[in-house]
Motif scaffolding. Structure first.
Motif: not given
Length: 242
Positions: A168-169, A172, A187
């Motif tokens: 997920e990071e 972004i 985000r």
């Protein structure tokens, strides 16, 4: 009690024992042109990860670090130079799928610059969960077995969730570069897309093998359905950065 391992034999002999030190990250550090030593370390790490995934998928949580080392053709001390626990050993295999998904997303974004971000996300997700060859299909089967083993192993579940948090990071900035939506929406879109992937694989893995109707949809179909449901309220994904 140790379990006799029976995974797929490794494609190549593992590299010699690396120098002592902390467990390395799954990807190459530093230069975009990794040295021969770094490539050998990465190859050994992936062989250990494949052996661990195969054993966990077949035997469950009774697998030991010694079992994994023996199946990968390395000494136990080599195993512990790469991984602190037996559960950590599966992380590189899971991370490979994440990196491939991000690479496909970037490539599709460049090839189809007229498509909305939403459509690019769906195409990349479908491709990521559609095996392109037998090795990829085997990795997906191992992932299913791992997810089933995780039901009784909090440590394995922690590895799974850590890999998805890192995914997920990493997603972004990719999405932020594709859409002119603000940082909060990028985000949120990354969280929605990552959750769609995770839930699709978990749902597919949890389906009963003896009930074919429950397995009618594979992970690729499930992830597209999830993606549409979770990103429906994000208008920024309907346009591309100009």
């Amino acid at each position: 009690m140790s379990i006799a391992p029976r995974p797929t034999p490794p494609a190549a002999a593992p590299a010699p024992d690396p120098a002592p030190g902390p467990a390395p990250a799954p990807s190459y550090p530093g230069s975009p042109f990794p040295s021969l030593t770094e490539r050998r370390k990465a190859a050994t790490q992936q062989e250990i990860a494949r052996a661990a995934a195969a054993l966990f998928a077949e035997h469950g949580t009774g697998v030991t670090a010694d079992d994994i080392a023996r199946a990968a053709g390395v000494a136990p001390r080599t195993f512990y130079r790469y991984f602190r626990t037996k559960e950590d050993a599966v992380a590189p295999l899971l991370a490979v799928g994440v990196r491939q998904w991000l690479a496909d997303l970037r490539r599709l974004a460049g090839e189809a610059d007229d498509l909305p971000v939403r459509d690019v996300l769906e195409r990349a997700a479908r491709r990521a969960l559609t095996p392109s060859d037998e090795r990829a299909a085997e990795a997906l089967r191992w992932t299913r077995g791992l997810l089933r083993a995780m039901r009784d192993d909090p440590a394995l579940r922690a590895v799974w969730h850590r890999v998805h948090h890192d995914s997920e990071e990493a997603l972004i900035p990719v999405l932020a570069g594709m859409t002119d939506a603000g940082a909060p929406e990028a985000r949120l879109a990354a969280a929605a897309a990552n959750t769609a992937m995770r839930v699709a694989v978990e749902t597919w893995a949890a389906a009963d093998d003896d009930a074919p109707d429950e397995r009618a949809d594979g992970p690729a179909e499930l992830v597209v359905r999830n993606m549409r449901a979770l990103t429906a309220g994000l208008p920024g994904l309907d346009r591309r950065r100009t």
